[in-house]
Design an enzyme around this catalytic site. Structure first.
Site, mmCIF file in Angstrom:
data_model
loop_
_atom_site.group_PDB
_atom_site.id
_atom_site.type_symbol
_atom_site.label_atom_id
_atom_site.label_comp_id
_atom_site.label_asym_id
_atom_site.label_seq_id
_atom_site.Cartn_x
_atom_site.Cartn_y
_atom_site.Cartn_z
ATOM 1 N N CYS A 1 -6.489 -2.582 8.658
ATOM 2 C CA CYS A 1 -5.228 -2.566 7.912
ATOM 3 C C CYS A 1 -4.810 -1.127 7.630
ATOM 4 C CB CYS A 1 -5.385 -3.337 6.599
ATOM 5 S SG CYS A 1 -5.699 -5.102 6.816
ATOM 6 N N HIS B 1 -0.647 -6.371 1.850
ATOM 7 C CA HIS B 1 -1.901 -7.114 1.817
ATOM 8 C C HIS B 1 -1.675 -8.464 1.145
ATOM 9 C CE1 HIS B 1 -5.052 -3.848 2.698
ATOM 10 N NE2 HIS B 1 -5.325 -4.885 3.472
ATOM 11 N N GLU C 1 0.828 -1.196 0.000
ATOM 12 C CA GLU C 1 0.000 0.000 0.000
ATOM 13 C C GLU C 1 0.869 1.254 0.000
ATOM 14 O OE1 GLU C 1 -3.152 -0.152 -0.408
ATOM 15 O OE2 GLU C 1 -3.465 -2.298 -0.060
#
Length: 281
Positions: free
Chosen positions: A213, A240, A139
């Site tokens: 998350c 992830h 991310e």
């Protein structure tokens, strides 16, 4: 003579410790009845204490997703571009509770920015489950607001914020809506792919999901941003992983996570930040 030798050994040990890059790794506990095992924690707890030398270890692969890798099937470009320092993987000893309060309370102690008695954290990877899919993503950004889903304790982030004592400043006051990793994400992705089995589906994502998350990612980034005056940066990323938690998938996830660590370290060292970080974040 023995005492001199011992002193030299102590000096060597201290120098080696100073040159070692420490990478914090976390994984989450289960959070839904249909996912009783969270692969993020299974991957995290399977990691070795130190990053092993390349090439990656052989493993059987996942049919239709990741091909097997053997001693003769190592990617030809998987050799590190530069000699890497020793890399120690500091896996948080327990899975992170999937709750807003638990994460907010935990983050400061993870980084130990105020304590010389704990190991220096140079880089960090928070691992979390993304759902039933075949690809792995890092991310780029984390979000401050937009958390409308309740956690495993049926609490909303707004409940936690509302419980702040009167007159207490919000911990994220004056911080922007989005915080970005301080890593060179494109460079990390390129190196990550180089260190992983061929055809692994590895990507950069722009949406961490506005749930725990995303929340732990923003919490870590915010903590580091507020500590900039102490020489800290933002050498943290969120990984992830697919929801599959079978031993075969966990083994693949382990190898891909090790490849990510190697890619992050190489990228930072080549950027000239390995030495300057000695708190590398």
């Amino acid at each position: 003579m023995g005492s001199v030798g011992a002193a030299r050994n102590n000096v060597s040990a201290r120098e080696e410790e100073e040159d070692t890059i420490n990478v914090l790794i976390t994984g989450f506990a289960p959070f839904r009845a249909n996912y009783p095992i969270n692969p993020s924690w299974e991957i995290a707890k399977s990691l070795p204490e130190y990053l092993p030398p390349n090439p990656p270890t052989p493993f059987p692969g996942i049919a239709g997703h990741v091909p097997p890798i053997t001693t003769t099937g190592i990617p030809p470009d998987s050799t590190p571009s530069i000699p890497l320092p020793k890399v120690k993987l500091l896996v948080h000893p327990t899975p992170i509770h999937v709750g807003y309060r638990a994460v907010r309370d935990l983050i400061p102690s993870l980084w130990h920015l105020d304590s010389p008695d704990h190991p220096r954290i140079d880089l960090a990877i928070h691992i979390g489950m993304a759902g039933p899919r075949g690809h792995y993503s890092i991310e780029r950004r984390a979000h401050k607001t937009g958390y409308t889903m309740g956690d495993v304790d049926n609490n909303l982030l707004s409940d936690l914020d509302a419980s702040l004592p009167a007159g207490t400043a919000h911990p994220w006051e004056d911080l922007p809506e989005e915080l970005l990793s301080g890593l060179d994400m494109e460079d990390v992705l390129e190196r990550w792919r180089k260190f992983c089995p061929p055809y692994s589906d590895l990507r950069i994502s722009e949406d961490a999901g506005h749930y725990l998350c995303d929340f732990i990612y923003y919490s870590s980034l915010a903590h580091l941003v507020k500590s900039e005056e102490r020489g800290k940066g933002k050498g943290v990323v969120f990984l992830h992983v697919p929801s599959e938690a079978s031993p075969a998938w966990v083994k693949v996830g382990r190898e891909l996570c090790l490849g990510l660590v190697r890619g992050m370290v190489e990228s930072e060292v080549l950027r000239g930040r390995g030495k300057e970080r000695k708190g590398v974040v």
